[in-house]
Design an enzyme around this catalytic site. Structure first.
Site, PDB file in Angstrom:
ATOM      1  N   CYS A  63     -13.213   0.785  -0.599  1.00  0.00           N
ATOM      2  CA  CYS A  63     -11.971   0.500   0.129  1.00  0.00           C
ATOM      3  C   CYS A  63     -11.829  -1.021   0.213  1.00  0.00           C
ATOM      4  O   CYS A  63     -12.408  -1.744  -0.595  1.00  0.00           O
ATOM      5  CB  CYS A  63     -11.953   1.156   1.502  1.00  0.00           C
ATOM      6  SG  CYS A  63     -13.128   0.444   2.672  1.00  0.00           S
ATOM      7  N   ARG A  64     -11.082  -1.525   1.178  1.00  0.00           N
ATOM      8  CA  ARG A  64     -10.887  -2.975   1.270  1.00  0.00           C
ATOM      9  C   ARG A  64     -12.139  -3.688   1.744  1.00  0.00           C
ATOM     10  O   ARG A  64     -12.580  -4.657   1.163  1.00  0.00           O
ATOM     11  CB  ARG A  64      -9.701  -3.303   2.185  1.00  0.00           C
ATOM     12  CG  ARG A  64      -9.403  -4.812   2.261  1.00  0.00           C
ATOM     13  CD  ARG A  64      -8.268  -5.143   3.217  1.00  0.00           C
ATOM     14  NE  ARG A  64      -8.434  -4.572   4.534  1.00  0.00           N
ATOM     15  CZ  ARG A  64      -9.209  -5.082   5.495  1.00  0.00           C
ATOM     16  NH1 ARG A  64      -9.898  -6.165   5.289  1.00  0.00           N
ATOM     17  NH2 ARG A  64      -9.297  -4.480   6.667  1.00  0.00           N
TER      18      ARG A  64
END
Length: 98
Positions: A63-64
């Site tokens: 993810c980020r």
């Protein structure tokens, strides 16, 4: 929960290792920057799409920053999948992207 750093994921990809990477970010985040060859399944849809995954494979969740992928790992692990969280997420990844 098993983890790999973004550097370790990058090194494995540079060595030619085939990794099953699932990016759980939202559509606009993935459009902006992604690791080539990933499978994109937004975290909110993961529970409904886990039937598309193979329990005999190991998946690297991205993810980020590592939070959402950590939640994805917990969900998939509770359903018998082999998962690894990429610590630091795309914020820490310096490898090839598209």
């Amino acid at each position: 929960m098993k983890q790999l750093t973004a550097k370790e994921v990058e090194a494995k990809l540079n060595e030619g290792k085939a990794l099953n990477i699932i990016d759980v970010r939202e559509v606009d985040e993935v459009k902006a920057r992604r690791i080539p060859g990933i499978t994109h399944i937004p975290l909110g849809l993961l529970e409904f799409r886990m039937h598309e995954l193979d329990k005999s494979k190991e998946y690297v969740m991205v993810c980020r920053s590592g939070g959402r992928s950590g939640r994805a790992c917990q969900l998939l692990d509770s359903h018998g999948f082999k998962v690894i969280n990429m610590a630091g997420g795309m914020d820490a990844y310096e490898g090839k992207t598209e």
